[in-house]
Design a protein around this motif. Structure first.
Motif, PDB file in Angstrom:
ATOM      1  N   PRO A   1       0.819  -1.224   0.000  1.00  0.00           N
ATOM      2  CA  PRO A   1       0.000   0.000   0.000  1.00  0.00           C
ATOM      3  C   PRO A   1       0.847   1.266   0.000  1.00  0.00           C
ATOM      4  N   GLU A   2       1.952   1.268   0.750  1.00  0.00           N
ATOM      5  CA  GLU A   2       2.821   2.446   0.790  1.00  0.00           C
ATOM      6  C   GLU A   2       3.495   2.666  -0.558  1.00  0.00           C
ATOM      7  N   GLN A   3       3.963   1.569  -1.178  1.00  0.00           N
ATOM      8  CA  GLN A   3       4.594   1.690  -2.487  1.00  0.00           C
ATOM      9  C   GLN A   3       3.583   2.133  -3.538  1.00  0.00           C
ATOM     10  N   LEU A   4       2.362   1.625  -3.442  1.00  0.00           N
ATOM     11  CA  LEU A   4       1.325   1.992  -4.394  1.00  0.00           C
ATOM     12  C   LEU A   4       0.999   3.481  -4.282  1.00  0.00           C
ATOM     13  N   GLU A   5       0.952   3.986  -3.059  1.00  0.00           N
ATOM     14  CA  GLU A   5       0.689   5.408  -2.856  1.00  0.00           C
ATOM     15  C   GLU A   5       1.796   6.257  -3.462  1.00  0.00           C
ATOM     16  N   GLU A   6       3.041   5.824  -3.309  1.00  0.00           N
ATOM     17  CA  GLU A   6       4.169   6.550  -3.898  1.00  0.00           C
ATOM     18  C   GLU A   6       4.127   6.480  -5.422  1.00  0.00           C
ATOM     19  N   PHE A   7       3.737   5.312  -5.945  1.00  0.00           N
ATOM     20  CA  PHE A   7       3.647   5.156  -7.400  1.00  0.00           C
ATOM     21  C   PHE A   7       2.573   6.083  -7.976  1.00  0.00           C
ATOM     22  N   VAL A   8       1.438   6.204  -7.294  1.00  0.00           N
ATOM     23  CA  VAL A   8       0.381   7.115  -7.742  1.00  0.00           C
ATOM     24  C   VAL A   8       0.912   8.545  -7.812  1.00  0.00           C
ATOM     25  N   ALA A   9       1.694   8.936  -6.790  1.00  0.00           N
ATOM     26  CA  ALA A   9       2.270  10.284  -6.787  1.00  0.00           C
ATOM     27  C   ALA A   9       3.210  10.483  -7.974  1.00  0.00           C
ATOM     28  N   ILE A  10       3.967   9.437  -8.315  1.00  0.00           N
ATOM     29  CA  ILE A  10       4.877   9.521  -9.460  1.00  0.00           C
ATOM     30  C   ILE A  10       4.095   9.720 -10.755  1.00  0.00           C
ATOM     31  N   VAL A  11       3.006   8.953 -10.917  1.00  0.00           N
ATOM     32  CA  VAL A  11       2.174   9.064 -12.127  1.00  0.00           C
ATOM     33  C   VAL A  11       1.534  10.443 -12.204  1.00  0.00           C
ATOM     34  N   GLU A  12       1.000  10.929 -11.076  1.00  0.00           N
ATOM     35  CA  GLU A  12       0.316  12.215 -11.051  1.00  0.00           C
ATOM     36  C   GLU A  12       1.285  13.373 -11.327  1.00  0.00           C
ATOM     37  N   THR A  13       2.483  13.288 -10.771  1.00  0.00           N
ATOM     38  CA  THR A  13       3.454  14.363 -10.938  1.00  0.00           C
ATOM     39  C   THR A  13       3.994  14.431 -12.352  1.00  0.00           C
TER      40      THR A  13
ATOM     41  N   PRO B   1       6.800  12.903 -15.485  1.00  0.00           N
ATOM     42  CA  PRO B   1       8.256  12.763 -15.554  1.00  0.00           C
ATOM     43  C   PRO B   1       8.982  14.102 -15.584  1.00  0.00           C
ATOM     44  N   ASP B   2      10.228  14.082 -15.189  1.00  0.00           N
ATOM     45  CA  ASP B   2      11.128  15.219 -15.335  1.00  0.00           C
ATOM     46  C   ASP B   2      11.891  15.006 -16.646  1.00  0.00           C
ATOM     47  N   PRO B   3      11.642  15.849 -17.661  1.00  0.00           N
ATOM     48  CA  PRO B   3      12.276  15.616 -18.977  1.00  0.00           C
ATOM     49  C   PRO B   3      13.784  15.475 -18.909  1.00  0.00           C
ATOM     50  N   GLU B   4      14.442  16.263 -18.047  1.00  0.00           N
ATOM     51  CA  GLU B   4      15.901  16.191 -17.981  1.00  0.00           C
ATOM     52  C   GLU B   4      16.371  14.913 -17.292  1.00  0.00           C
ATOM     53  N   LYS B   5      15.669  14.505 -16.242  1.00  0.00           N
ATOM     54  CA  LYS B   5      16.072  13.322 -15.491  1.00  0.00           C
ATOM     55  C   LYS B   5      15.582  12.033 -16.146  1.00  0.00           C
ATOM     56  N   ASP B   6      14.320  12.031 -16.585  1.00  0.00           N
ATOM     57  CA  ASP B   6      13.708  10.801 -17.103  1.00  0.00           C
ATOM     58  C   ASP B   6      13.813  10.667 -18.614  1.00  0.00           C
ATOM     59  N   GLY B   7      14.118  11.768 -19.312  1.00  0.00           N
ATOM     60  CA  GLY B   7      14.305  11.701 -20.756  1.00  0.00           C
ATOM     61  C   GLY B   7      13.033  11.701 -21.567  1.00  0.00           C
ATOM     62  N   VAL B   8      11.865  11.803 -20.922  1.00  0.00           N
ATOM     63  CA  VAL B   8      10.589  11.838 -21.636  1.00  0.00           C
ATOM     64  C   VAL B   8       9.719  12.918 -20.995  1.00  0.00           C
ATOM     65  N   SER B   9       8.736  13.393 -21.753  1.00  0.00           N
ATOM     66  CA  SER B   9       7.822  14.404 -21.226  1.00  0.00           C
ATOM     67  C   SER B   9       6.486  13.808 -20.813  1.00  0.00           C
ATOM     68  N   VAL B  10       6.210  12.575 -21.241  1.00  0.00           N
ATOM     69  CA  VAL B  10       4.974  11.877 -20.884  1.00  0.00           C
ATOM     70  C   VAL B  10       5.333  10.441 -20.523  1.00  0.00           C
ATOM     71  N   TRP B  11       4.773   9.927 -19.425  1.00  0.00           N
ATOM     72  CA  TRP B  11       5.061   8.552 -19.030  1.00  0.00           C
ATOM     73  C   TRP B  11       4.549   7.566 -20.062  1.00  0.00           C
ATOM     74  N   ARG B  12       5.402   6.647 -20.470  1.00  0.00           N
ATOM     75  CA  ARG B  12       4.998   5.497 -21.271  1.00  0.00           C
ATOM     76  C   ARG B  12       5.098   4.247 -20.403  1.00  0.00           C
ATOM     77  N   SER B  13       4.519   3.157 -20.893  1.00  0.00           N
ATOM     78  CA  SER B  13       4.538   1.915 -20.117  1.00  0.00           C
ATOM     79  C   SER B  13       5.961   1.476 -19.810  1.00  0.00           C
ATOM     80  N   GLN B  14       6.851   1.537 -20.819  1.00  0.00           N
ATOM     81  CA  GLN B  14       8.213   1.079 -20.606  1.00  0.00           C
ATOM     82  C   GLN B  14       8.958   1.958 -19.598  1.00  0.00           C
ATOM     83  N   ASP B  15       8.602   3.250 -19.556  1.00  0.00           N
ATOM     84  CA  ASP B  15       9.230   4.135 -18.577  1.00  0.00           C
ATOM     85  C   ASP B  15       8.814   3.762 -17.159  1.00  0.00           C
ATOM     86  N   LEU B  16       7.535   3.461 -16.967  1.00  0.00           N
ATOM     87  CA  LEU B  16       7.047   3.111 -15.635  1.00  0.00           C
ATOM     88  C   LEU B  16       7.562   1.743 -15.194  1.00  0.00           C
TER      89      LEU B  16
END
Length: 362
Positions: free
Chosen positions: A87-99, A101-116
């Motif tokens: 449950p704690e990890q799921l809550e953190e994952f939701v925050a990641i999806v809602e926030t 990606p950071d284009p400079e850090k993650d290299g993408v501007s929109v989350w894709r399945s492979q990124d997650l």
């Protein structure tokens, strides 16, 4: 030879057929009719055909019927694989999806399945396949949709304040009208249509990549559009330029479309040709300007998305006349479907503020 089917004595063929007749679950109804045929003495193979199944499947349903009665003939919804994130990890994952990606850090501007997949592995040490990530997102209520446009310098508090206080400026703008004057809420905007057109998603065979026409020429025109979601009507004009003269002609078109005896409050952005004092606003129209940098307040922005995705993308326009024809045809198709205008155009916060003055009819 397989053993004979033994049926519960709590039912008979006639009672099962009556239940099947009133059953709204088509699969359960077919199973009831198949078991009713067994009660009548029909052999297992023929009874199975009545229910559209094989002999072994019929036997399995009979066993469940004997144990649970008619409720046992309903499909059991699969629970799916157990959740691999706490449950704690799921809550953190939701925050990641809602926030996002950071284009400079993650290299993408929109989350894709492979990124997650990568994020979950790095952050939680849990391995997922891309399909598993998509299933996880769906289980949490997420779907892949197009977002509404938002100005990068927008101030959310200004948007919220406008939604909450919209009845007050509306009241101030129409306070001079007769008490029982019907009021219509309209929304207005413009879209540039041209040869340098966009590409929209389409259905295609898995593993293929369809080729779509793309033009690099720059001829364009402007579609001026306004909608009244409550009535499901619209007024549109194709114009060569977006300027005061074009806006004047569009307001006159809207004026002619307003219901007889009614007054229209037209909400629009603060483009120069909307705010100029050179506009001669028709007597049955009042202009109400939206806050700056707030395109998502205007549902006509979503009308443009619908028109582009449905009628105007994946095409090449040979000349200016073709652009005009395509824009006019797209708007005519929209105008012929009041349900679409109502569905896309309604804004709950705007409609709730309509009956703010006793005696004013919307």
């Amino acid at each position: 030879m397989s053993a004979a089917l033994i049926l519960s004595d709590a039912f008979d063929a006639d009672s099962l057929r009556r239940l099947a007749k009133g059953c709204r679950n088509a699969k359960q109804s077919r199973r009831l009719l198949a078991i009713a045929a067994v009660y009548d003495g029909m052999n297992r193979a023929d009874a199975a055909k009545v229910g559209g199944m094989d002999r072994q499947t019929l036997r399995d349903w009979v066993l469940r019927f004997n144990e649970q009665g008619t409720d046992g003939l309903v499909d059991i919804k699969a629970t799916g694989a157990p959740m691999r994130l706490s449950p704690e990890q799921l809550e953190e994952f939701v925050a990641i999806v809602e926030t996002g990606p950071d284009p400079e850090k993650d290299g993408v501007s929109v989350w894709r399945s492979q990124d997650l997949v990568r994020v979950i592995q790095e952050r939680f040490g849990v391995s997922y396949k891309e399909r598993g990530v998509r299933d996880l997102l769906r289980r949490m209520g997420y779907v892949r949709i197009s977002g509404r446009p938002q100005h990068p310098e927008q101030k959310p508090e200004v948007i919220d304040a406008f939604k909450k206080t919209s009845p007050q400026p509306l009241a101030a703008h129409v306070g001079h009208l007769p008490k029982n004057k019907p009021i219509e809420i309209w929304w207005q905007d413009e879209a540039r249509l041209g040869q340098k057109n966009g590409l929209a998603r389409l259905w295609a065979k898995k593993g293929t990549r369809p080729r779509l026409p793309a033009d690099q020429r720059y001829k364009n025109a402007y579609l001026f559009g306004a909608i009244c979601p409550a009535r499901g009507v619209g007024a549109g004009l194709m114009m060569p330029f977006a300027n005061t003269q074009a806006m004047q002609m569009h307001l006159e078109e809207v004026s002619r479309t307003v219901a007889r005896g009614a007054h229209a409050v037209v909400l629009m952005d603060r483009a120069g040709w909307h705010t100029t004092s050179r506009l001669n606003v028709p007597k049955n129209i009042t202009i109400l300007l939206l806050p700056s940098k707030s395109p998502e307040l205007n549902p006509v922005e979503n009308i443009w998305q619908y028109l582009r995705g449905t009628f105007l993308s994946n095409r090449v326009f040979e000349d200016y006349a073709a652009i005009l024809d395509a824009g006019c045809q797209a708007w005519k198709s929209l105008s012929a479907n009041p349900t679409i205008i109502h569905s896309i155009g309604m804004r709950k916060w705007a409609q709730e503020g309509q009956n703010y003055t006793k005696g004013v009819k919307f």
